[in-house]
Design an enzyme around this catalytic site. Structure first.
Site, short mmCIF file in Angstrom:
data_model
loop_
_atom_site.label_atom_id
_atom_site.label_comp_id
_atom_site.label_asym_id
_atom_site.label_seq_id
_atom_site.Cartn_x
_atom_site.Cartn_y
_atom_site.Cartn_z
N LYS A 241 -3.55 36.72 -29.41
CA LYS A 241 -3.89 35.41 -30.06
C LYS A 241 -2.71 34.63 -30.09
CE LYS A 241 -8.05 36.40 -32.75
NZ LYS A 241 -8.73 36.83 -34.12
N ARG B 173 -9.45 45.47 -32.50
CA ARG B 173 -10.32 44.70 -31.76
C ARG B 173 -9.63 44.27 -30.47
NH1 ARG B 173 -11.85 39.50 -30.80
NH2 ARG B 173 -13.80 39.08 -30.15
C1 7PM Z 1 -8.75 32.25 -30.78
C2 7PM Z 1 -9.35 33.00 -31.92
C3 7PM Z 1 -9.32 32.90 -29.49
C4 7PM Z 1 -10.34 33.86 -31.94
C5 7PM Z 1 -10.17 33.66 -29.60
C6 7PM Z 1 -10.61 34.37 -30.83
C7 7PM Z 1 -12.36 38.10 -33.77
C8 7PM Z 1 -13.65 38.24 -33.78
C9 7PM Z 1 -12.76 36.94 -32.58
C10 7PM Z 1 -11.49 38.75 -34.96
C11 7PM Z 1 -13.62 39.91 -35.41
C12 7PM Z 1 -11.03 36.33 -29.77
C13 7PM Z 1 -11.36 35.44 -30.63
N1 7PM Z 1 -11.93 37.20 -33.03
N2 7PM Z 1 -14.30 39.17 -34.46
N3 7PM Z 1 -13.98 37.47 -32.77
N4 7PM Z 1 -12.03 39.66 -35.70
N5 7PM Z 1 -14.22 40.71 -36.17
O1 7PM Z 1 -9.92 36.73 -29.81
O2 7PM Z 1 -10.30 38.63 -35.21
O3 7PM Z 1 -11.95 36.77 -28.86
S1 7PM Z 1 -13.02 35.66 -31.17
#
Ligand code: 7PM
Length: 286
Positions: free
Chosen positions: A232, A266
């Protein structure tokens, strides 16, 4: 405090933290999604074989859970139709369920996608909107699956425009507590609930690091904690590298999250994360 997560099909022992590998079936996912595109198509079509291959390598590397998502939640991303989301995730879930012994999580906010994903074999609903969409709460309550409730301020399209908190820790904690109460009132027992502070979802760099540092505060909710830090911008903006080159930074932050009580990590980088969990668990037992 050791936890078991009940997904209906299995009990996941969280006395040692476990790894959740990310399978992003999105064309614009900044760090891995387009790698799952079928090369022969003009528009984005997921290549099931590529998704299955990735899931299988996650399993070999030590992941217990795979998180399959089709709605791009990247800041600034446009929303997609339910049909498009179903086309992206359901075939992947069916293929993983038919071929691999992995706990499947579905990253969605749509009740319809949750329903079809559960029918296809999903065992965890991972919802960045914490079951606030129409019917989402009742779909999960009427099933046996587990749910991950995440905090987000704003919506993905606009959430990086402002960060208004008086006390980020307290506000995130209170939000999660409210959603946990809503779940329990709907009949979802605590053995089926996970919480997540939602790194990067409407938070500044400083607020993200405050949440990381104060993750132990969320232990008072007595539920397993999921963290999503992998690649991130809270890492990328610090180390000044593109997402793909953020693995070392992400692992450094993961160790801090583990030390502060994270139970499920994750990640895009399962092998490295499993190593980090091993190092941390050995350190804890020394
Ligand atoms: C920016 C922000 C780019 C978030 C991509 C993302 C989470 C999630 C996502 C998290 C849980 C990614 C995401 N992030 N579900 N879904 N926790 N529970 O990194 O932090 O794929 S989307």
């Amino acid at each position: 405090m050791t936890f078991f997560l009940n997904t209906g099909k299995r009990q996941i022992d969280l006395s040692v933290p476990v790894c959740m590998g990310i399978i992003n079936a999105t064309p614009d996912s900044f760090s891995d999604g387009s790698e799952l595109a079928k090369n022969s198509e003009d528009k984005f079509v997921v290549d099931i074989d590529k998704a299955l291959f990735r899931a299988e390598s996650f399993l070999q590397q030590g992941a217990l859970i795979v998180d399959v998502g089709g709605e791009s939640t990247r800041p600034g991303a446009i929303e997609i139709s339910v049909e498009e989301e179903l086309d992206r995730v359901i075939p992947i879930i069916q293929a993983i369920n038919a071929n691999l012994d992995l706990c499947i999580s579905v990253d969605t906010s749509s009740a319809q996608v949750m329903t079809e994903a559960i029918n296809a074999g999903a065992e965890i609903v991972n919802d960045i909107r914490a079951l606030s969409s129409a019917n989402a709460l009742s779909v999960v309550a009427d099933s046996q699956v587990a749910v991950c409730l995440m905090h987000m301020q704003g919506q993905p399209r606009t959430m990086q425009q402002s960060y208004g908190y008086d006390d980020v820790i307290e506000e995130v904690r209170r939000f999660l507590e409210t959603r946990v109460v809503a779940c329990k009132s709907a009949g979802i027992s605590s053995e089926r609930i996970l919480i997540d502070v939602g790194f990067g979802f409407g938070k500044s760099l400083d607020q993200n690091f405050k949440l990381l540092k104060c993750l132990t505060h969320f232990k008072t909710l007595n539920l397993p904690i999921v963290v999503g830090i992998s690649r991130k911008s809270m890492i990328g903006s610090l180390v000044n590298r593109p997402p793909r080159e953020c693995v070392a930074g992400s692992i450094a932050a993961t160790i801090l999250a583990l030390e502060n009580g994270a139970n499920i990590v994750r990640t895009h980088d399962v092998a490295a994360t499993v190593d980090a969990i091993r190092v941390h668990s050995t350190y804890i037992l020394a």
